[in-house]
Motif scaffolding. Structure first.
Motif, PDB file in Angstrom:
ATOM      1  N   ARG A  94       0.800  -1.221   0.000  1.00 53.37           N
ATOM      2  CA  ARG A  94       0.000   0.000   0.000  1.00 53.37           C
ATOM      3  C   ARG A  94       0.834   1.273   0.000  1.00 53.37           C
ATOM      4  NH1 ARG A  94      -2.418  -4.119   2.662  1.00 53.37           N
ATOM      5  NH2 ARG A  94      -4.667  -4.412   2.382  1.00 53.37           N
ATOM      6  N   SER A  95       2.158   1.147   0.018  1.00 51.85           N
ATOM      7  CA  SER A  95       2.990   2.347   0.147  1.00 51.85           C
ATOM      8  C   SER A  95       3.486   2.889  -1.183  1.00 51.85           C
ATOM      9  CB  SER A  95       4.194   2.057   1.051  1.00 51.85           C
ATOM     10  OG  SER A  95       5.082   1.150   0.446  1.00 51.85           O
ATOM     11  N   VAL A  96       3.213   2.200  -2.287  1.00 49.49           N
ATOM     12  CA  VAL A  96       3.572   2.724  -3.605  1.00 49.49           C
ATOM     13  C   VAL A  96       2.348   2.657  -4.505  1.00 49.49           C
ATOM     14  CG1 VAL A  96       6.015   2.098  -3.448  1.00 49.49           C
ATOM     15  CG2 VAL A  96       4.393   0.461  -4.376  1.00 49.49           C
ATOM     16  N   THR A  97       2.277   3.579  -5.467  1.00 51.93           N
ATOM     17  CA  THR A  97       1.107   3.636  -6.341  1.00 51.93           C
ATOM     18  C   THR A  97       1.453   3.554  -7.821  1.00 51.93           C
ATOM     19  OG1 THR A  97       1.173   6.062  -6.351  1.00 51.93           O
ATOM     20  CG2 THR A  97      -0.200   5.000  -4.667  1.00 51.93           C
ATOM     21  N   ASP A  98       2.753   3.728  -8.186  1.00 48.11           N
ATOM     22  CA  ASP A  98       3.088   3.664  -9.611  1.00 48.11           C
ATOM     23  C   ASP A  98       2.906   2.249 -10.151  1.00 48.11           C
ATOM     24  OD1 ASP A  98       5.227   2.921  -7.978  1.00 48.11           O
ATOM     25  OD2 ASP A  98       6.726   3.432  -9.489  1.00 48.11           O
ATOM     26  N   VAL A  99       3.167   1.262  -9.300  1.00 49.35           N
ATOM     27  CA  VAL A  99       2.818  -0.128  -9.567  1.00 49.35           C
ATOM     28  C   VAL A  99       2.175  -0.658  -8.301  1.00 49.35           C
ATOM     29  CG1 VAL A  99       3.666  -2.444 -10.064  1.00 49.35           C
ATOM     30  CG2 VAL A  99       4.702  -0.489 -11.201  1.00 49.35           C
ATOM     31  N   ARG A 100       1.053  -1.339  -8.416  1.00 46.86           N
ATOM     32  CA  ARG A 100       0.326  -1.815  -7.241  1.00 46.86           C
ATOM     33  C   ARG A 100       0.641  -3.295  -7.064  1.00 46.86           C
ATOM     34  NH1 ARG A 100      -5.116   0.157  -5.880  1.00 46.86           N
ATOM     35  NH2 ARG A 100      -3.971   0.686  -3.999  1.00 46.86           N
ATOM     36  N   GLU A 101       1.582  -3.575  -6.169  1.00 41.99           N
ATOM     37  CA  GLU A 101       2.147  -4.912  -6.036  1.00 41.99           C
ATOM     38  C   GLU A 101       1.392  -5.749  -5.017  1.00 41.99           C
ATOM     39  OE1 GLU A 101       6.833  -4.324  -6.956  1.00 41.99           O
ATOM     40  OE2 GLU A 101       6.140  -3.679  -4.987  1.00 41.99           O
ATOM     41  N   VAL A 102       1.255  -7.030  -5.348  1.00 46.04           N
ATOM     42  CA  VAL A 102       0.674  -8.005  -4.427  1.00 46.04           C
ATOM     43  C   VAL A 102       1.585  -9.232  -4.415  1.00 46.04           C
ATOM     44  CG1 VAL A 102      -1.320  -9.444  -3.861  1.00 46.04           C
ATOM     45  CG2 VAL A 102      -1.669  -7.199  -4.912  1.00 46.04           C
ATOM     46  N   PHE A 103       2.022  -9.622  -3.230  1.00 48.59           N
ATOM     47  CA  PHE A 103       2.844 -10.801  -3.023  1.00 48.59           C
ATOM     48  C   PHE A 103       1.943 -11.974  -2.653  1.00 48.59           C
ATOM     49  CE2 PHE A 103       4.520 -13.320   0.561  1.00 48.59           C
ATOM     50  CZ  PHE A 103       5.448 -14.079  -0.123  1.00 48.59           C
ATOM     51  N   LEU A 104       2.084 -13.077  -3.361  1.00 51.55           N
ATOM     52  CA  LEU A 104       1.261 -14.265  -3.132  1.00 51.55           C
ATOM     53  C   LEU A 104       2.091 -15.307  -2.394  1.00 51.55           C
ATOM     54  CD1 LEU A 104      -0.264 -14.435  -6.743  1.00 51.55           C
ATOM     55  CD2 LEU A 104      -1.132 -13.174  -4.752  1.00 51.55           C
ATOM     56  N   GLY A 105       1.744 -15.590  -1.150  1.00 47.29           N
ATOM     57  CA  GLY A 105       2.622 -16.416  -0.322  1.00 47.29           C
ATOM     58  C   GLY A 105       1.942 -17.475   0.499  1.00 47.29           C
ATOM     59  N   GLY A 106       0.835 -18.033   0.052  1.00 45.67           N
ATOM     60  CA  GLY A 106       0.156 -19.070   0.814  1.00 45.67           C
ATOM     61  C   GLY A 106       0.828 -20.427   0.678  1.00 45.67           C
ATOM     62  N   ALA A 107       0.379 -21.388   1.469  1.00 45.53           N
ATOM     63  CA  ALA A 107       0.980 -22.723   1.466  1.00 45.53           C
ATOM     64  C   ALA A 107      -0.023 -23.741   1.991  1.00 45.53           C
ATOM     65  CB  ALA A 107       2.241 -22.743   2.326  1.00 45.53           C
ATOM     66  N   VAL A 108       0.203 -24.997   1.612  1.00 47.48           N
ATOM     67  CA  VAL A 108      -0.614 -26.117   2.091  1.00 47.48           C
ATOM     68  C   VAL A 108       0.317 -27.187   2.630  1.00 47.48           C
ATOM     69  CG1 VAL A 108      -2.227 -27.949   1.403  1.00 47.48           C
ATOM     70  CG2 VAL A 108      -2.492 -25.642   0.481  1.00 47.48           C
ATOM     71  N   HIS A 109      -0.043 -27.785   3.741  1.00 44.96           N
ATOM     72  CA  HIS A 109       0.783 -28.842   4.343  1.00 44.96           C
ATOM     73  C   HIS A 109       1.027 -29.952   3.324  1.00 44.96           C
ATOM     74  CE1 HIS A 109       2.002 -32.148   6.958  1.00 44.96           C
ATOM     75  NE2 HIS A 109       2.296 -31.212   7.874  1.00 44.96           N
ATOM     76  N   SER A 136      -9.605   0.402  -4.232  1.00 46.95           N
ATOM     77  CA  SER A 136      -8.774   1.493  -3.698  1.00 46.95           C
ATOM     78  C   SER A 136      -8.048   2.271  -4.788  1.00 46.95           C
ATOM     79  CB  SER A 136      -7.734   0.934  -2.716  1.00 46.95           C
ATOM     80  OG  SER A 136      -6.857   0.024  -3.363  1.00 46.95           O
ATOM     81  N   ARG A 137      -8.211   1.863  -6.039  1.00 48.77           N
ATOM     82  CA  ARG A 137      -7.500   2.526  -7.133  1.00 48.77           C
ATOM     83  C   ARG A 137      -8.001   3.955  -7.311  1.00 48.77           C
ATOM     84  NH1 ARG A 137      -8.119  -0.769 -12.282  1.00 48.77           N
ATOM     85  NH2 ARG A 137     -10.229   0.094 -12.194  1.00 48.77           N
ATOM     86  N   GLN A 138      -7.050   4.858  -7.589  1.00 50.94           N
ATOM     87  CA  GLN A 138      -7.377   6.253  -7.856  1.00 50.94           C
ATOM     88  C   GLN A 138      -6.752   6.671  -9.182  1.00 50.94           C
ATOM     89  OE1 GLN A 138      -6.396   8.837  -4.546  1.00 50.94           O
ATOM     90  NE2 GLN A 138      -6.869   7.225  -3.042  1.00 50.94           N
ATOM     91  N   GLU A 139      -7.176   7.795  -9.668  1.00 49.57           N
ATOM     92  CA  GLU A 139      -6.629   8.330 -10.911  1.00 49.57           C
ATOM     93  C   GLU A 139      -5.117   8.470 -10.797  1.00 49.57           C
ATOM     94  OE1 GLU A 139      -6.753   9.543 -14.800  1.00 49.57           O
ATOM     95  OE2 GLU A 139      -8.464   8.888 -13.571  1.00 49.57           O
ATOM     96  N   GLY A 140      -4.398   7.977 -11.786  1.00 51.07           N
ATOM     97  CA  GLY A 140      -2.940   8.076 -11.794  1.00 51.07           C
ATOM     98  C   GLY A 140      -2.232   6.887 -11.204  1.00 51.07           C
TER      99      GLY A 140
END
Length: 370
Positions: A94-109, A136-140
C-alpha cells in the motif's frame, strides 16, 4: 457501497470456496499465531527444499510493519485438532502507487496436497489482490502486479500458477562462495568504501532506487519500505557498506548485508548480500567488486563460512559475470510467476505483458509450495 464492503463482496465467492473445505477453519493471522505459522512454514519449506526460508522473525517483522494489514491480507487454516494446515497470503503493498504490487505467499501442508486446496488458496489470493486494487485505485495509479516466487523444480506450485494465468517472468540464481582465499582489498581510484552510516540512510535509499531503475521488476523503495528494511531482524548494519566519492563524499554505491539464520545449518553459516547497487555513472570502475570483497572480509570476521547472494539471470549490468569471477557458484534456482493488469482496465480480463524491468519485493518471504 463503502470500499470495505465492496472489497469483501468482490472476493466473497473465493472466500466462500475456502470455507467449504471440510474440517478447515479459516481466520486472519493473529500475532499469537505466528510461532505456529513459522513452524508450519518450516515444515513446508523443508519438504520443498526451498532455498529461502521463512523465520518467526520474518513473520513478526511483517506483522509489526506499519505497511502491513494482516487482518485483511492473510488467512490461516486449522484442522479440527487445531493444527495449522494451510495459509493464504495476499500481501498488498500500500505504500507505492506507480505499480500496485501483491505478493502471493500461501501454502498447504505436504500431507494435504493433491486435494485442490492449493487451487482454492490461490483463487482467494488473486481475488483479494484484485478486489484491493479495484476498490482502492485512484486516478494516476499504476497497474496491478501479482507475483509468486517458487523453486524452479517445484512443479506443483508452478503448474498451479501457470493454470491460474501467472506466466513465468524471470529466473534467479541463489549463489554462494566459501570464505576461503578471499581476494585482497583493492580500492577503486577516487572511491571510499566506508561502514554503514545511519545518518546517510536516506541518501543510500535514493542511490539504491537509482541503481536499480534499469533492472527488471524494480519498485522504488518508499521511506516506509526503507524503514522496514533497516528495522528487519535479518539486516546487519555492522556488515553493510557504502561506497562514496572521495572528492564529494556523496554516496554512490551500497551493499545491504543480512543474516538469514533460518537458512543456516550447524556447520554452515552465510553472510548474505541482499542488495548491491552502484550508480550508473560509477559503474565499470570496480565499485561493486570492492563492496563485495569488503563484505567477504566482514563476514569472515563475524565467523561466517560463506558469502551468498541472489541474482537475476538476465541482469543488464553484467552482475552474474562479476559474481562468478569472484568465485560465487549457483546452489539453487528460483523463478517468479507474474500476472499484471493494465492500468485503467475496467475489468480483470485485460492483462498486460510483463514489463521488461523491475525485481523482487523487499522484505517478502519466499512463497512456499501449496
Amino acid at each position: 457501497m463503502d470500499p470495505v464492503a465492496e472489497h469483501q463482496q468482490a472476493e466473497s465467492p473465493a472466500r466462500t470456496h475456502l470455507s467449504q473445505i471440510p474440517g478447515f477453519t479459516w481466520t486472519p493471522f493473529e500475532r499469537d499465531d505466528l510461532p505456529e505459522v513459522a513452524d508450519f512454514y518450516a515444515t513446508v519449506e523443508s519438504f520443498d527444499r526451498n532455498p529461502e526460508r521463512t523465520s518467526l522473525a520474518d513473520l513478526q517483522d511483517f506483522w509489526d510493519s506499519p505497511r502491513s494489514v494482516p487482518e485483511e491480507d492473510t488467512l490461516v487454516a486449522r484442522d479440527q485438532s487445531g493444527r495449522v494446515v494451510a495459509t493464504a497470503w495476499s500481501g498488498c503493498n500500500r505504500s507505492v502507487t506507480d505499480v500496485r504490487e501483491v505478493f502471493l505467499g500461501g501454502a498447504v501442508h505436504p500431507g494435504l496436497r493433491g486435494r485442490g486446496i492449493g487451487r482454492l488458496v490461490l483463487e482467494w489470493e488473486l481475488a483479494h489482490g484484485r478486489a484491493w486494487h479495484q476498490t482502492s485505485r485512484q486516478e494516476g495509479f499504476g497497474p496491478l502486479r501479482m507475483r509468486l516466487l517458487a523453486p524452479v523444480d517445484q512443479d506443483d506450485i508452478r503448474d498451479l500458477a501457470t493454470r491460474a494465468g501467472l506466466a513465468v517472468a524471470r529466473y534467479y540464481f541463489e549463489m554462494e562462495r566459501p570464505l576461503t582465499d578471499i581476494p585482497n582489498r583493492d580500492r577503486p581510484e577516487g572511491i571510499l568504501i566506508t561502514p554503514w552510516d545511519p545518518d546517510l540512510a536516506d541518501e543510500a535509499r535514493e542511490v539504491r532506487n537509482q541503481a536499480f531503475r534499469d533492472h527488471w521488476g524494480h519498485t522504488d523503495a518508499s521511506p516506509q519500505m526503507w524503514a522496514d528494511r533497516l528495522a528487519a531482524t535479518a539486516f546487519r548494519p555492522e556488515w553493510s557498506l557504502l561506497a562514496r566519492d572521495a572528492d564529494t563524499l556523496a554516496v554512490v554505491g551500497v551493499a545491504m548485508n543480512c543474516a538469514y539464520e533460518q537458512d543456516w545449518s550447524d556447520d554452515h553459516r552465510q553472510g548474505y548480500t541482499d542488495e548491491l547497487g552502484v550508480l550508473r555513472d560509477y559503474r565499470g570502475r570496480g565499485v561493486a567488486r570492492a563492496l563485495l570483497v569488503e563484505s567477504m572480509h566482514l563476514f569472515t570476521s563475524a565467523g561466517m563460512d560463506a558469502a551468498a547472494l541472489g541474482v537475476d539471470t538476465e541482469n543488464p549490468s553484467g552482475a552474474l559475470g562479476l559474481y562468478e569471477g569472484l568465485g560465487y557458484r549457483r546452489r539453487a534456482s528460483t523463478c517468479i510467476h507474474e500476472l499484471q493488469e493494465c492500468a485503467g482496465a475496467s475489468r480483470f480480463t485485460r492483462w498486460c505483458p510483463s514489463p521488461a524491468r523491475a525485481a523482487h519485493v523487499p522484505g517478502s518471504p519466499a512463497t512456499p509450495a501449496r
